[in-house]
Design an enzyme around this catalytic site. Structure first.
Site, PDB file in Angstrom:
ATOM      1  CG  HIS A  97      -7.581 -18.967  23.447  1.00 46.06           C
ATOM      2  ND1 HIS A  97      -7.032 -17.720  23.611  1.00 46.06           N
ATOM      3  CD2 HIS A  97      -8.221 -19.249  24.614  1.00 46.06           C
ATOM      4  CE1 HIS A  97      -7.331 -17.264  24.825  1.00 46.06           C
ATOM      5  NE2 HIS A  97      -8.040 -18.188  25.446  1.00 46.06           N
ATOM      6  CG  HIS A 265     -12.389 -19.495  33.847  1.00 42.91           C
ATOM      7  ND1 HIS A 265     -12.917 -18.221  33.926  1.00 42.91           N
ATOM      8  CD2 HIS A 265     -11.660 -19.518  32.702  1.00 42.91           C
ATOM      9  CE1 HIS A 265     -12.511 -17.514  32.879  1.00 42.91           C
ATOM     10  NE2 HIS A 265     -11.753 -18.292  32.123  1.00 42.91           N
TER      11      HIS A 265
END
EC number: 1.11.1.21
Length: 723
Positions: A97, A265
């Site tokens: 992020h 992920h």
């Protein structure tokens, strides 16, 4: 916004330099806000004036730092329990992020400055609980001090997490330097609420390419796409188009996008095991007693499984602490159906998966829990292009791991610029095209002799100055791309850009290239040296004498070293310094001037002296006379400032949006101008700078300041000169 195109075609942040609640613009919303030029000045930097971050990094115990970060991953803290006993997934998310705010259009955002520590990024809904990740890393930052920036530590934590999970990473470069305050004038969107409907950012939500430039995220407060689907409505096929556009705006192709989605992920989980109604406010809105923490969770109870971030709940693989092929096993070997998480978010869950195939609960190793997929994950299966790439990954796991490692390296290093900015033992030896590689240039040629040949070449000072300027002005301090080094102005696409006046450029290059070859100099050096020669001629014509500093050693890139497609975003669509716009835009000429100046790393004073000086040099685009407030064109003089502040004249708007300077007594038109000229007389701050150079006692200062600012622009990309 381009008057003839959609919002997706305009790279400028609409109202980003004026819309503000600061004292001046609160009362006068159309006032030009110069804060963007002073975001990270000496007033905000707590380091000593002689502090050199690169020198500090050289003293860093690189292996010790990496070892200490790995310890943090496995040392479970009572105040913030780890998923399955490791903070690996949390640190990957922190690094992801931090890097994920980068957008290619203007190079802003990204991980290169540690900006996630400040508002608004530290309080974006998408960054929920990353404040905890930074506090977990604080002991490491505290131990290594100035030599270890937060920007480096944040990305290193993600690398170490992947290594701890079993991935061989591609490498790591230290050298990022922290900023010391929020980038308040970076345009993240016009919305006044978090996660406002996506329609605010698109001309047509069904056409992802109409996302407003320079944005890349689909909502205010998100890094990429909405994990629940477009506007929170699940539809993997539709989401795929937005995933593709968003990642393309970060310079990622389809294979890199698929690798990052799937590999990102492969470890960790999403958190939404309880309703978000009782979750506290973000850090910037929290009380003083929270000490920078936000998203207080009264129901957390010290249990990893009750953390809250996105509202989606579950892991993507059976063994979320290992980097393996489990993501693909789940996604392609099971059927998936839509369900709501305990927090009420849409997510995809497997149909009839037995408990023996499920991952364990993050806080209870005896309890199985359904895995999940987001709408973006399902896009990897539904979209035919992404599906084909995933099939290739599944057929060759080693290829997947290498592709992901390279894409992760690109994601986390994209805004560091060329390899010369990378430090430490783990910098990959391979030159990657997205790093804009440039070969080393020659420093042993006779500079004085080359200057003489350039001066005798028949090229005018204006032709030499304009060519050097156009070559250098592409530099962006935001991601350290562009600039004169490499002489890419002679390659596609730059040689054909309208702003570079291709016919004039071809003429000048046709003269300079043989001179460079004869001297053994690079074309890049010769272009800059030519600009210096032209400037010295103009200084002499103005009645002064000054040597313009020059340091040889620039190299020449070729087409094989140049990603032409990614360079297209560096094309200037306006250059206030040469009084030019490619088209008519909703954004004012002076706002576009500020945007260009900030990307080039200029202060307000440097912008002022450069623009005023260049007006008299005769380098306006196409020879236009806008802002040329002098009868001595071709000489470096203060005439622009003198005439701008002369009260014997008055200014009058005319129909085409330009202005006329008229003699107050006779009404005769003396000069013409654009708003990018007149703002230096109307804006109180810029006028204060202009008045300095209009004074009778500052002619020498003007020449000195102009030469210093010019040299700064010419050397902005000389990373090879860094200590």
């Amino acid at each position: 916004m381009d008057g003839n195109t959609s919002a997706g075609g305009c790279p400028f942040h609409h109202g980003g330099n004026t819309a503000s609640d600061k004292p001046v613009t609160k009362w006068w919303p159309n006032a030009l806000n110069l804060d963007i030029l002073h975001q990270h000045g000496a007033r905000t930097n707590p380091m000593d004036a002689d502090y050199d971050h690169r020198d500090a990094v050289k003293s860093l115990d690189f292996e010790g730092v990496k070892a200490d970060v790995k310890k943090v991953l496995e040392e479970n803290q009572d105040w913030w329990p780890a998923d399955w006993g490791t903070y690996g997934g949390l640190m990957v998310r922190l690094a992801w992020h931090s890097a994920g705010s980068y957008r290619m259009q203007d190079g802003r955002g990204g991980a290169g400055s540690g900006n996630i520590r400040f508002a608004p990024l530290n309080s974006w809904p998408d960054n929920a609980s990353l404040d905890k990740a930074r506090r977990l890393l604080w002991p490491v930052k505290k131990k290594y001090g100035n030599a270890l920036s937060w920007a480096d530590l944040i990305i290193l934590s993600g690398n170490m997490a992947y290594e701890a999970a079993g991935l061989k990473t591609f490498g790591f470069g230290f050298g990022r330097e922290d900023i010391w305050g929020p980038e308040t004038d970076v345009y993240w969107g016009s919305e006044n609420e978090w996660l406002a409907p996506s329609e605010n950012r698109y001309d047509d939500l069904d056409d992802a390419s109409t996302l407003e430039n320079p944005l890349s995220a689909v909502h205010m407060g998100l890094i990429y796409v909405n994990p629940e689907g477009v506007n929170g409505q699940p539809d993997p096929a539709r989401t795929a188009h937005h995933v593709r556009e968003t990642f393309a705006r970060m310079a990622m192709n389809d294979e890199e996008t698929a690798a990052l989605t799937c590999g990102g992920h492969t470890i960790g989980k999403a958190h939404g095991a309880l309703a978000g109604d009782n979750i506290g406010v973000e850090p910037e809105a929290a009380g003083i007693e929270a000490q920078g923490f936000g998203w207080n969770n009264p129901d957390h109870g010290g249990t990893a499984s009750k953390s809250f971030t996105s509202g989606i709940e579950g892991a993507w693989t059976k063994e979320p602490t290992k980097f393996d092929m489990g993501y693909f096993d789940y996604l392609f070997n099971w059927e998936w159906e839509l369900q709501k998480s305990p927090a009420g978010a849409w997510q995809w869950q497997p149909v009839n998966m037995p408990d023996s195939e499920k991952p364990k609960n993050a806080g209870d190793s005896t309890t199985p829990q359904n895995p999940i997929m987001t709408d973006a994950d399902m896009a990897m299966k539904v979209d035919p292009i992404y599906n084909e790439i995933c099939q290739k990954f599944m057929a060759d796991p080693e290829y997947f791991k290498d592709t992901f490692a390279r894409a992760w390296f690109k994601l986390t290093h994209r805004d560091m610029g060329p390899r010369a900015n990378y430090m430490g033992p783990d910098v990959p030896a391979e030159d990657l095209i997205w790093q804009d590689p440039i070969p080393a240039g020659n420093t042993g040629y006779d500079v004085a002799a080359l200057k003489t040949k350039i001066a005798d070449s028949g090229l005018t000072s204006a032709e030499l100055i304009a060519t050097a300027w156009d070559s250098a002005r592409t530099f962006r301090g935001s991601d350290k791309r562009g600039g004169a080094n490499g002489a890419r102005i002679r390659l596609a696409p730059q040689k054909d850009w309208a702003g570079n006046e291709p016919a004039r450029l071809a003429k000048v290059l046709g003269v300079l290239e043989p001179l460079a070859a004869d001297a053994g100099a690079s074309i890049a050096d010769t272009i800059v040296l030519g600009g210096n020669v032209g400037l010295e001629m103009a200084i002499k014509a103005g009645g002064h004498a000054a040597d313009v500093p020059f340091t040889p050693g620039r190299g020449d890139a070729d087409d094989s070293m140049t990603d032409a497609e990614s360079f297209s975003v560096l094309e200037p669509l306006a250059d206030g310094f040469r009084n030019w716009q490619k088209d008519t835009y909703a954004v004012s000429a002076e706002e576009m001037l500020l945007d260009r100046a900030q990307l080039m790393g200029l202060t307000g004073a440097e912008m002022t002296v450069l623009l005023g000086g260049m007006r008299g040099l005769g380098v306006n685009y196409g020879g236009n006379q806008m802002g040329v407030f002098t009868d001595r064109v071709g000489a470096l003089t203060t005439d622009f400032f003198v005439n701008l502040t002369d009260m014997s004249y008055s200014w009058h708007p005319v129909k085409d949006g330009s202005y006329e300077l008229r003699d107050r007594a006779s009404g005769a038109v003396k000069f013409t101008a654009t708003s990018a000229d007149l703002v230096f007389g109307s804006n109180s701050i810029l006028r204060s700078y202009a008045e300095v150079y209009a004074q009778d006692d500052n002619h020498e200062k003007f020449v000195k300041d102009f030469v210093a600012a010019w040299t700064k622009v010419m050397n902005a990309d000389r990373f090879d000169l860094l200590s």
